[in-house]
Design an enzyme around this catalytic site. Structure first.
Site, mmCIF file in Angstrom:
data_model
loop_
_atom_site.group_PDB
_atom_site.id
_atom_site.type_symbol
_atom_site.label_atom_id
_atom_site.label_comp_id
_atom_site.label_asym_id
_atom_site.label_seq_id
_atom_site.Cartn_x
_atom_site.Cartn_y
_atom_site.Cartn_z
ATOM 1 N N PHE A 149 20.105 20.375 -3.193
ATOM 2 C CA PHE A 149 21.346 19.868 -2.865
ATOM 3 C C PHE A 149 21.939 19.755 -4.598
ATOM 4 O O PHE A 149 22.257 18.980 -4.653
ATOM 5 C CB PHE A 149 21.584 18.286 -2.387
ATOM 6 C CG PHE A 149 21.826 18.530 -0.873
ATOM 7 C CD1 PHE A 149 20.479 18.622 0.166
ATOM 8 C CD2 PHE A 149 22.823 18.244 0.065
ATOM 9 C CE1 PHE A 149 20.777 18.392 1.089
ATOM 10 C CE2 PHE A 149 23.248 18.073 0.910
ATOM 11 C CZ PHE A 149 21.208 18.670 1.850
ATOM 12 N N ARG B 252 33.596 23.615 12.161
ATOM 13 C CA ARG B 252 33.994 22.796 11.724
ATOM 14 C C ARG B 252 33.422 22.371 10.355
ATOM 15 O O ARG B 252 32.928 22.346 9.313
ATOM 16 C CB ARG B 252 33.077 21.782 12.762
ATOM 17 C CG ARG B 252 34.033 21.663 13.590
ATOM 18 C CD ARG B 252 32.690 20.320 14.505
ATOM 19 N NE ARG B 252 31.450 21.054 14.983
ATOM 20 C CZ ARG B 252 30.760 19.730 15.569
ATOM 21 N NH1 ARG B 252 31.296 18.683 15.768
ATOM 22 N NH2 ARG B 252 29.857 20.565 15.335
ATOM 23 N N PHE C 22 18.723 11.508 11.240
ATOM 24 C CA PHE C 22 19.214 12.915 10.361
ATOM 25 C C PHE C 22 18.816 13.970 9.981
ATOM 26 O O PHE C 22 18.535 14.828 9.074
ATOM 27 C CB PHE C 22 17.659 11.636 8.589
ATOM 28 C CG PHE C 22 18.182 10.744 8.591
ATOM 29 C CD1 PHE C 22 19.404 10.494 8.039
ATOM 30 C CD2 PHE C 22 16.903 9.570 9.097
ATOM 31 C CE1 PHE C 22 19.842 8.256 7.708
ATOM 32 C CE2 PHE C 22 17.702 8.067 9.069
ATOM 33 C CZ PHE C 22 18.386 7.784 8.205
ATOM 34 N N THR D 214 31.749 10.350 17.050
ATOM 35 C CA THR D 214 32.732 9.526 16.509
ATOM 36 C C THR D 214 33.576 10.301 15.100
ATOM 37 O O THR D 214 33.626 10.538 13.881
ATOM 38 C CB THR D 214 31.786 8.941 15.373
ATOM 39 O OG1 THR D 214 31.304 9.155 14.445
ATOM 40 C CG2 THR D 214 30.965 8.032 16.538
ATOM 41 N N CYS E 16 29.780 16.952 9.417
ATOM 42 C CA CYS E 16 28.805 14.953 8.557
ATOM 43 C C CYS E 16 29.622 14.753 7.199
ATOM 44 O O CYS E 16 30.612 13.624 7.598
ATOM 45 C CB CYS E 16 27.950 15.195 9.209
ATOM 46 S SG CYS E 16 26.579 15.516 11.128
HETATM 47 C C1 UGA Z 1 23.591 16.319 6.549
HETATM 48 C C2 UGA Z 1 23.131 15.519 6.337
HETATM 49 O O1 UGA Z 1 22.152 17.013 5.612
HETATM 50 C C3 UGA Z 1 22.405 15.539 7.603
HETATM 51 O O2 UGA Z 1 20.267 14.477 7.504
HETATM 52 C C4 UGA Z 1 22.869 14.564 8.564
HETATM 53 O O3 UGA Z 1 21.639 14.070 9.435
HETATM 54 C C5 UGA Z 1 23.884 15.148 8.981
HETATM 55 O O4 UGA Z 1 24.473 15.565 7.838
HETATM 56 C C6 UGA Z 1 24.960 14.078 9.983
HETATM 57 O O5 UGA Z 1 25.003 13.067 9.323
HETATM 58 O O6 UGA Z 1 24.313 14.891 11.574
HETATM 59 P P1 UGA Z 1 23.784 19.136 8.224
HETATM 60 O O7 UGA Z 1 25.602 18.137 7.926
HETATM 61 O O8 UGA Z 1 23.540 19.813 8.911
HETATM 62 O O9 UGA Z 1 23.802 17.631 7.749
HETATM 63 O O10 UGA Z 1 24.463 19.835 6.584
HETATM 64 P P2 UGA Z 1 24.267 19.988 5.285
HETATM 65 O O11 UGA Z 1 22.533 20.950 5.358
HETATM 66 O O12 UGA Z 1 23.736 18.702 4.790
HETATM 67 O O13 UGA Z 1 25.197 21.131 4.933
HETATM 68 C C7 UGA Z 1 26.237 20.280 4.242
HETATM 69 C C8 UGA Z 1 27.494 21.020 3.818
HETATM 70 O O14 UGA Z 1 26.971 20.931 2.079
HETATM 71 C C9 UGA Z 1 27.480 22.717 3.949
HETATM 72 O O15 UGA Z 1 28.880 22.779 3.500
HETATM 73 C C10 UGA Z 1 26.391 22.857 2.887
HETATM 74 O O16 UGA Z 1 26.327 24.608 2.509
HETATM 75 C C11 UGA Z 1 26.316 22.112 1.333
HETATM 76 N N1 UGA Z 1 26.090 22.373 0.660
HETATM 77 C C12 UGA Z 1 24.495 21.907 0.605
HETATM 78 C C13 UGA Z 1 26.063 23.266 -0.789
HETATM 79 O O17 UGA Z 1 27.173 23.354 -1.265
HETATM 80 N N2 UGA Z 1 25.193 22.632 -2.080
HETATM 81 C C14 UGA Z 1 23.459 21.905 -1.679
HETATM 82 O O18 UGA Z 1 23.164 22.284 -2.058
HETATM 83 C C15 UGA Z 1 23.132 21.352 0.275
#
Ligand code: UGA
Length: 434
Positions: A251, A329, A152, A86, A262
């Protein structure tokens, strides 16, 4: 049970493999012939830790099959899961639902006997109603319940998350559909919270969760800016906050902003929904704007560190949007890099997994290194942009010998400040006086 999965991307494939491991017969269908051909021949099409092994096991056992033919997948299925993309609309930033609607229209014709059609893709509130209407229009006699079953999984941890979910959300008012889903997820019944809610609540839960996590990251980044000015240390502050179980430790890692396929997409879609329903989501709107600004600020910070020398060589460590994935991405690293290139900076890059994906975007505008040390040969500054574990364990002595200027800018607060300074580096990170 017999399960059909439509879409073999980061959600569909790990889900299909996981459901096969739970003892189901799974058929995955996709429109991309090359993908189905590879997956049929035992070539896994995306990297996720632990995925390949399970995929090969069930491909061999016959519990997991792949096809281009929707009829073959859907015919006789107890549950059909829609797991297609999506992507955001380039202008409105709304979730583009064309692939969802096309899948609903196509699958409808082949429904046979009572079937639960479950939407795994992240879709705006009310999409379940649309899917139901499409199916009923194509096949008025279909005995079907359309439910929301949000996913999730985190990229890089998809297999782990499949088998250790924090919760399973089942969005439907139909008792019949709930019973089918209880049977499907019975192996998790005593270890996972099973939430049965309305379809619209379920659709909202997914967006509200991602937007909250994005906001949590924005919050800690804003606190990091505050700490820099106020003379506090964000690492200490985050630890102190996180030990309150109501806040939680996860987080709260400051960085150059969140990215990936996402959070940026889902926060934008949620904000758009708020505007549409006339319920402004101001916290989310601010999070989006500030997260975009942050990446620009970080690029300026890097450029300012070498402003005396327009020819300075900048070594960049990390290109993926987070550690543990090859996915670039909406990567903050890539966006910062683009800005540095816009400033005509001379950049050499390294990432443990994402070089190929990055090269497709960056081409010959940067130099590529085989490891972090090579990236630093003759460099005036090394900049850490992605939270890769192995960047924590680099040999600083070896690095010293390579660099022209001993300067490290750590935008993920990965390194041990005392240790790096003891080695004689000029070190700066986020959220403390440098
Ligand atoms: C995220 C959600 O965590 C999942 O639960 C969800 O299923 C998924 O999106 C989705 O909608 O499919 P994801 O995109 O794999 O998962 O990545 P995350 O691990 O959540 O990290 C996202 C971003 O936040 C990254 O750029 C990461 O570096 C950043 N981040 C994360 C921080 O800057 N600080 C943090 O403490 C945690």
């Amino acid at each position: 049970m017999k399960i059909a999965i439509i879409g073999t991307g980061y959600v569909g494939l790990p889900t299909g493999v996981g459901l096969a491991e739970l003892g189901n017969q799974v058929v995955c269908v996709d429109k991309i012939a090359a993908k189905i051909e590879a997956l049929t021949q035992g070539k896994v099409t995306l990297y996720e830790e632990g995925l390949e092994e399970l995929y090969l096991k069930h491909l061999k056992s016959g519990a997991l099959r792949f096809t281009l033919d929707m009829r073959e997948a859907v015919d006789g299925a107890d549950v059909v899961m829609i797991a297609v993309g999506t992507p955001p609309h380039p202008v409105t930033k709304e979730a583009d639902l064309q692939y969802i609607y096309a899948a609903a229209e196509e699958l409808a014709a082949y429904l046979d006997g009572y079937t639960v059609v479950a939407t795994k893709s992240t879709v705006p509130v009310g999409t379940g109603d649309e899917i139901e209407a499409i199916i009923k229009k194509v096949n008025p006699a279909a005995d079907v319940d359309v439910i929301s079953l949000p996913e999730f999984l985190r990229e890089g941890f998809a297999v782990h998350d499949f088998f250790h979910p924090d919760r399973i959300v089942i969005g439907t008012d139909s008792q019949r559909a709930r019973e089918v889903m209880r049977r499907l997820y019975a192996p998790f019944a005593d270890k996972t919270e099973m939430l049965e809610v309305s379809r619209r609540s379920s659709e909202t839960i997914k967006y509200a969760s991602n937007a909250f996590l994005a906001m949590k990251i924005h919050y800690i980044n804003e606190m990091a800016d505050f700490c820099e000015k106020a003379g506090a240390d964000i690492n200490e502050v985050a630890k102190g906050m996180g030990t309150d179980s109501r806040i939680g430790r996860k987080f709260l890692n400051p960085g150059p902003g969140y990215g990936g396929s996402c959070f940026p997409k889902d926060t934008n879609a949620m904000a758009q929904m708020g505007r549409k329903f006339g319920a402004m989501l101001n916290l989310i709107e601010t999070t989006i704007a500030k997260n975009d600004e942050r990446k620009l600020e970080m690029a300026k910070r890097v450029a300012a560190a070498v402003k005396h020398n327009p020819e300075a060589k900048i070594a960049v460590w990390g290109l993926a949007f987070k550690g543990g994935t090859d996915d670039c991405r909406e990567s903050p690293a890539m966006q910062i890099l683009e800005k540095l290139l816009h400033y005509n900076r001379n950049v050499t890059v390294y990432d443990p997994q994402a070089m190929e994906n990055a090269r497709a975007v960056l081409g010959d505008r940067v130099s590529y290194a085989a490891d972090p040390y090579e990236a630093c040969a003759g460099a005036d500054i090394a900049v850490i942009l992605t939270e890769w574990e192995n960047f924590k364990h680099l040999d600083l002595e070896k690095l010293k010998a390579k660099m022209l200027q001993m300067q490290i800018m750590d935008l993920r607060n990965l390194l041990n400040k005392e240790e790096v300074c003891r080695q004689g580096f000029c070190y700066s990170c986020i959220g403390m006086k440098n």
